[in-house]
Design a protein around this motif. Structure first.
Motif, PDB file in Angstrom:
ATOM      1  N   ASP A 181       0.790  -0.922  -0.165  1.00  0.00           N
ATOM      2  CA  ASP A 181      -0.099   0.070  -0.065  1.00  0.00           C
ATOM      3  C   ASP A 181       0.966   1.482  -0.116  1.00  0.00           C
ATOM      4  O   ASP A 181       0.564   2.104  -0.606  1.00  0.00           O
ATOM      5  CB  ASP A 181      -0.969  -0.095   1.197  1.00  0.00           C
ATOM      6  CG  ASP A 181      -2.109   1.119   1.105  1.00  0.00           C
ATOM      7  OD1 ASP A 181      -2.289   1.351   0.052  1.00  0.00           O
ATOM      8  OD2 ASP A 181      -2.350   1.448   2.245  1.00  0.00           O
ATOM      9  N   THR A 182       1.884   1.198   0.655  1.00  0.00           N
ATOM     10  CA  THR A 182       2.858   2.290   0.919  1.00  0.00           C
ATOM     11  C   THR A 182       4.400   1.843   0.939  1.00  0.00           C
ATOM     12  O   THR A 182       4.593   0.617   0.758  1.00  0.00           O
ATOM     13  CB  THR A 182       2.819   2.913   2.011  1.00  0.00           C
ATOM     14  OG1 THR A 182       3.066   2.081   3.128  1.00  0.00           O
ATOM     15  CG2 THR A 182       1.338   3.455   2.675  1.00  0.00           C
ATOM     16  N   PHE A 187       1.864  -8.732   1.455  1.00  0.00           N
ATOM     17  CA  PHE A 187       1.495  -7.218   1.017  1.00  0.00           C
ATOM     18  C   PHE A 187       0.085  -7.064   1.476  1.00  0.00           C
ATOM     19  O   PHE A 187      -0.700  -8.300   1.269  1.00  0.00           O
ATOM     20  CB  PHE A 187       2.144  -6.824  -0.185  1.00  0.00           C
ATOM     21  CG  PHE A 187       3.505  -6.797  -0.452  1.00  0.00           C
ATOM     22  CD1 PHE A 187       4.239  -5.695   0.514  1.00  0.00           C
ATOM     23  CD2 PHE A 187       4.327  -7.603  -0.855  1.00  0.00           C
ATOM     24  CE1 PHE A 187       5.765  -5.743   0.385  1.00  0.00           C
ATOM     25  CE2 PHE A 187       5.816  -7.567  -0.989  1.00  0.00           C
ATOM     26  CZ  PHE A 187       6.336  -6.554  -0.332  1.00  0.00           C
ATOM     27  N   PRO A 188      -0.620  -5.966   1.493  1.00  0.00           N
ATOM     28  CA  PRO A 188      -1.726  -5.869   1.860  1.00  0.00           C
ATOM     29  C   PRO A 188      -2.929  -6.054   0.788  1.00  0.00           C
ATOM     30  O   PRO A 188      -4.135  -6.092   0.756  1.00  0.00           O
ATOM     31  CB  PRO A 188      -2.218  -4.328   2.618  1.00  0.00           C
ATOM     32  CG  PRO A 188      -0.826  -3.679   2.176  1.00  0.00           C
ATOM     33  CD  PRO A 188       0.228  -4.725   2.062  1.00  0.00           C
ATOM     34  N   LEU A 231      -6.829  -4.051  -8.916  1.00  0.00           N
ATOM     35  CA  LEU A 231      -7.408  -3.493  -7.946  1.00  0.00           C
ATOM     36  C   LEU A 231      -6.802  -1.909  -7.622  1.00  0.00           C
ATOM     37  O   LEU A 231      -7.320  -1.496  -6.671  1.00  0.00           O
ATOM     38  CB  LEU A 231      -6.790  -4.455  -6.617  1.00  0.00           C
ATOM     39  CG  LEU A 231      -7.404  -5.904  -6.727  1.00  0.00           C
ATOM     40  CD1 LEU A 231      -6.544  -6.990  -5.707  1.00  0.00           C
ATOM     41  CD2 LEU A 231      -8.730  -5.965  -6.563  1.00  0.00           C
ATOM     42  N   LEU A 232      -6.201  -1.485  -8.534  1.00  0.00           N
ATOM     43  CA  LEU A 232      -5.465  -0.081  -8.298  1.00  0.00           C
ATOM     44  C   LEU A 232      -6.280   0.754  -9.134  1.00  0.00           C
ATOM     45  O   LEU A 232      -6.767   0.429 -10.183  1.00  0.00           O
ATOM     46  CB  LEU A 232      -4.094  -0.070  -8.644  1.00  0.00           C
ATOM     47  CG  LEU A 232      -3.359  -1.147  -7.817  1.00  0.00           C
ATOM     48  CD1 LEU A 232      -1.881  -1.237  -8.293  1.00  0.00           C
ATOM     49  CD2 LEU A 232      -3.253  -0.784  -6.370  1.00  0.00           C
ATOM     50  N   PRO A 233      -6.096   2.136  -8.938  1.00  0.00           N
ATOM     51  CA  PRO A 233      -6.769   3.170  -9.810  1.00  0.00           C
ATOM     52  C   PRO A 233      -6.036   3.182 -11.242  1.00  0.00           C
ATOM     53  O   PRO A 233      -4.786   2.711 -11.205  1.00  0.00           O
ATOM     54  CB  PRO A 233      -6.416   4.472  -9.014  1.00  0.00           C
ATOM     55  CG  PRO A 233      -6.104   4.039  -7.665  1.00  0.00           C
ATOM     56  CD  PRO A 233      -5.867   2.545  -7.718  1.00  0.00           C
ATOM     57  N   ASP A 234      -6.488   3.581 -12.179  1.00  0.00           N
ATOM     58  CA  ASP A 234      -6.146   3.342 -13.437  1.00  0.00           C
ATOM     59  C   ASP A 234      -4.763   3.950 -13.631  1.00  0.00           C
ATOM     60  O   ASP A 234      -3.696   3.569 -14.336  1.00  0.00           O
ATOM     61  CB  ASP A 234      -6.837   4.196 -14.597  1.00  0.00           C
ATOM     62  CG  ASP A 234      -8.007   3.151 -14.772  1.00  0.00           C
ATOM     63  OD1 ASP A 234      -8.137   2.099 -14.461  1.00  0.00           O
ATOM     64  OD2 ASP A 234      -9.143   3.648 -15.433  1.00  0.00           O
ATOM     65  N   PRO A 272       3.571  -0.294  -8.134  1.00  0.00           N
ATOM     66  CA  PRO A 272       2.356   0.665  -7.779  1.00  0.00           C
ATOM     67  C   PRO A 272       2.126   0.711  -6.247  1.00  0.00           C
ATOM     68  O   PRO A 272       2.101  -0.127  -5.789  1.00  0.00           O
ATOM     69  CB  PRO A 272       1.009   0.160  -8.454  1.00  0.00           C
ATOM     70  CG  PRO A 272       1.619  -1.013  -9.551  1.00  0.00           C
ATOM     71  CD  PRO A 272       3.086  -1.380  -8.857  1.00  0.00           C
ATOM     72  N   LEU A 273       1.832   2.013  -5.819  1.00  0.00           N
ATOM     73  CA  LEU A 273       1.572   2.228  -4.666  1.00  0.00           C
ATOM     74  C   LEU A 273       0.183   2.756  -4.313  1.00  0.00           C
ATOM     75  O   LEU A 273      -0.209   3.490  -4.938  1.00  0.00           O
ATOM     76  CB  LEU A 273       2.667   2.964  -3.812  1.00  0.00           C
ATOM     77  CG  LEU A 273       4.084   2.698  -3.941  1.00  0.00           C
ATOM     78  CD1 LEU A 273       4.830   3.742  -2.963  1.00  0.00           C
ATOM     79  CD2 LEU A 273       4.298   1.434  -3.103  1.00  0.00           C
ATOM     80  N   ALA A 274      -0.702   1.916  -3.651  1.00  0.00           N
ATOM     81  CA  ALA A 274      -2.096   2.323  -3.837  1.00  0.00           C
ATOM     82  C   ALA A 274      -2.286   3.710  -2.737  1.00  0.00           C
ATOM     83  O   ALA A 274      -3.141   4.252  -3.449  1.00  0.00           O
ATOM     84  CB  ALA A 274      -2.957   1.338  -2.826  1.00  0.00           C
ATOM     85  N   SER A 275      -1.593   3.834  -1.946  1.00  0.00           N
ATOM     86  CA  SER A 275      -1.865   5.035  -1.124  1.00  0.00           C
ATOM     87  C   SER A 275      -0.584   6.126  -1.285  1.00  0.00           C
ATOM     88  O   SER A 275       0.608   5.460  -1.742  1.00  0.00           O
ATOM     89  CB  SER A 275      -2.035   4.840   0.354  1.00  0.00           C
ATOM     90  OG  SER A 275      -3.074   3.883   0.571  1.00  0.00           O
ATOM     91  N   GLY A 276      -0.723   7.172  -0.843  1.00  0.00           N
ATOM     92  CA  GLY A 276       0.371   8.170  -0.937  1.00  0.00           C
ATOM     93  C   GLY A 276       0.561   9.025  -2.014  1.00  0.00           C
ATOM     94  O   GLY A 276      -0.160   8.961  -3.242  1.00  0.00           O
TER      95      GLY A 276
END
Lengths: 230, 402
Positions: free
Chosen positions: B160-161, B177-178, B264-267, B302-306
């Motif tokens: 995620d980060t 990993f989450p 699962l991630l944004p484009d 890719p990092l989902a957050s941040g």
């Protein structure tokens, strides 16, 4: 014993001695040859391992299929005097198209064999045989290394880089041997008169030794059938 | 074992079985076109070393300890004509599964030219080590870190980060990993020992070798079927500089993350590229053999957050092998290597994203017969992170090949 008897005995002994001397002389001077054929099954040449990891196009080696491998025919018990004063010979075992050429080499003790590399790749000739253990290291095309063979026996020769490469060197204490040609034929000339045991070595298998009697100027035929026949 | 792998394995084994009898017949029948129809080879090796249930320095992407393993490999090549061959290789490690390492078609369009086209599960183009036979041609017992040591990244799970990545330092044998699969699992090496699926072209002219491939996976994550988005492009150029001296440059770029996880991630965060460049050299003369290889890999993670959507995580590896033959039966070997990871900025400050590893391995080999080696070695590993920071491993290997 009377004086006459003694003189007659001396005369007989002298004749016998002369006869023996003459016989020995004939044995040394009169020579013959053995010729013949070894009928052996065809053996497949050792092939390279599958080149699974090959990408760039390696030259396509034309490793032919079955072939008649040479045999070596020799006297098991060489004539008297045949074991001394052998000349220090030289021979050659080529590395060509990822093969040793010839595949079978027969030499006398004291011979130095050159191993020239006539391929585009490195080779590393070695042998772990008790008769001669050696490792010539890696060397490129155009270079050669030599080994002197001082003991009789069979030497198995390999390449450390190309596991399909192998050859045999047969080292003899006398010069009465021959390597068969493509048709399996052989000729051993210059054999002093006498009776000998004629044997054959072949990758294809075994065959019983044969007794042959050579008289001056004679030619003796011998045929060996080795291994399973086609 | 997946159905696909099972199918491929069954096909290759059936092919080998079918070819076995023609191979026997071939011993008395000259082949067509001047080439033999079938070749079979293989190697069997066993490595005896201590258990390593803490440090996992030698854990591989086949999920085995490279210093405690029994391996049987069988290869077959069926030359249909002088220009067309089918090749396959199957392997089992510790007899717990059977894998089809390779299964492909080799085509030489022109007999007079050294151009080769191969399609199927094919050998990797990048680097040099992966194409060498593990046993007889590997100078020591263990595998190079770049091809064996598992970094924490996983194709089926994402952080995620960047702190999620840093938490997994030194835990590549079982990272978690989450996002995506939350079940802990093994990470990936810089270059997998598994082979990818696709098409490649190789060409050799005098001292120059060129090869290129288009495959489905990435250097670290080869694929038998496309589970990712994108293709891997790889290439290599090698030059024989002098007799016994070969130098190569290679590069690859492919998609290493499973598309199910990327979805699962944004484009704007669906980036999954692994880029690798490498250089290798081999020098040999007389009793010496030296090989060296350098690889640099960059993973887009890719990092989902941040605020940073994509982390570019670099890693580099260098190793050098030496071998010296003391005697026709005795040889010594050594490998020195380093696996490093780029520094990233976490909340705790700058830090390498995985724990760098150094390794020294030495070996003494005895050639029992032409094709039987017994080797005894010692490997020592240092790691700047993880539960176990350093450890030494003795190992004995018996290997035979045919």
């Amino acid at each position: 014993m009377s004086a006459v008897s003694v003189s007659r005995l001396a005369a007989v002994l002298a004749i016998m001695a002369g006869s023996l001397s003459l016989h020995a002389s004939r044995e040394q001077q009169g020579t013959g040859l053995v010729r013949g054929r070894v009928e052996a099954i065809e053996r497949t040449r050792s092939l390279p391992r599958p080149t699974i990891a090959e990408i760039a196009g390696a030259p396509l080696m034309n490793h032919d299929g079955a072939e008649r491998r040479p045999s070596v025919v020799y006297l098991e018990d060489g004539p008297r005097g045949a074991f001394t004063d052998l000349p220090a010979g030289r021979a050659r075992l080529d590395q060509r198209h990822e093969q040793f050429v010839p595949h079978v080499l027969a030499i006398t003790v004291g011979t130095t064999v050159a191993f020239p590399n006539n391929d585009l790749t490195f080779h590393n000739v070695f042998s772990l045989s008790k008769v001669k253990t050696f490792d010539l290291g890696r060397y490129p095309v155009g270079q050669s290394r030599s080994v002197r063979f001082d003991r009789a026996g069979i030497v198995y020769v390999f390449c450390d880089i190309h596991s399909h490469m192998n050859a045999f060197i047969l080292v003899f204490t006398h010069p009465y041997f021959a390597v068969t040609d493509d048709d399996g034929r052989f000729t051993i000339p210059g054999i002093p008169s006498g009776t000998y045991s004629l044997a054959v070595w072949s990758e294809a298998g075994r065959a019983d030794a044969q007794r042959v009697t050579i008289t001056g100027g004679s030619s003796v035929e011998a045929v060996f059938r080795v291994g399973r026949q086609r | 074992m997946s159905q696909c792998r099972t199918g491929l394995l069954a096909a290759s084994m059936l092919a080998m079985a079918a070819l076995a009898s023609p191979a026997a017949a071939q011993t008395v029948t000259a082949a067509r076109d001047g080439v033999r129809s079938v070749r079979v080879g293989g190697d069997v090796s066993a490595v005896f070393g201590p258990r390593d249930d803490e440090a996992f320095f030698n854990y591989t992407d086949y999920e085995h300890n490279a210093l405690r393993i029994a391996r049987v490999r069988l290869s077959g090549e069926w030359r249909v004509t002088s220009g067309l061959s089918f090749l396959a290789q199957a392997q089992t490690e510790n007899v717990d599964s059977l894998d089809a390492i390779a299964a492909y078609v080799r085509w030489r369009p022109w007999s007079g030219r050294t151009l080769v086209i191969q399609g199927g599960r094919i050998p990797p183009v990048i680097g040099a080590f992966a194409r060498r036979a593990y046993g007889p041609d590997n100078l020591v017992i263990g595998s190079p870190l770049a091809y064996q040591y598992l970094a924490s990244l996983r194709p089926n799970a994402l952080p995620d980060t960047i702190d999620d990545v840093l938490r997994m330092r030194g835990r590549g044998w079982q990272s978690s990993f989450p996002i995506g699969s939350t079940v802990p699992g093994p990470g990936i090496p810089l270059i997998s020992s598994r082979w990818d699926t696709g098409v490649q072209v190789g060409w050799r002219h005098r001292s120059l070798e060129l090869s290129g491939a288009v495959t489905m996976g990435a250097p670290a994550a080869p694929r038998l079927k496309a589970t990712n988005d994108g293709r891997q492009w790889s290439g290599r150029v090698a030059v024989t500089l002098a007799p016994g001296v070969v130098a190569g440059l290679s590069g690859a770029r492919g998609a290493w993350i499973d598309r199910d996880v990327l979805a699962l991630l944004p484009d704007d965060r669906r980036e999954s590229t692994q880029s690798v460049v490498g250089a290798d050299v081999e020098c040999s003369r007389g009793r010496w053999l030296m090989r060296a290889e350098w690889l640099r890999s960059g993973f887009a993670v890719p990092l989902a957050s941040g605020s940073t959507p994509i982390a570019h995580l670099g890693a580099s590896s260098i190793f050098t092998d030496f071998r010296y033959r003391l005697h026709p039966r005795w040889q010594i070997g050594m490998r020195l290597e380093h696996l490093g990871f780029a520094t990233v900025q976490g909340t705790g400050g700058p830090m390498a994203w995985d724990a760098p590893v150094e390794r020294v391995e030495t070996v003494l080999g005895f050639r029992v017969r032409r094709n039987i080696d017994v080797r005894g070695g010692w490997q020592y590993d240092w790691r700047s992170g993880g539960r176990v920071r350093e450890r030494g491993f003795p190992a004995v290997q018996i290997i035979t090949w045919f």
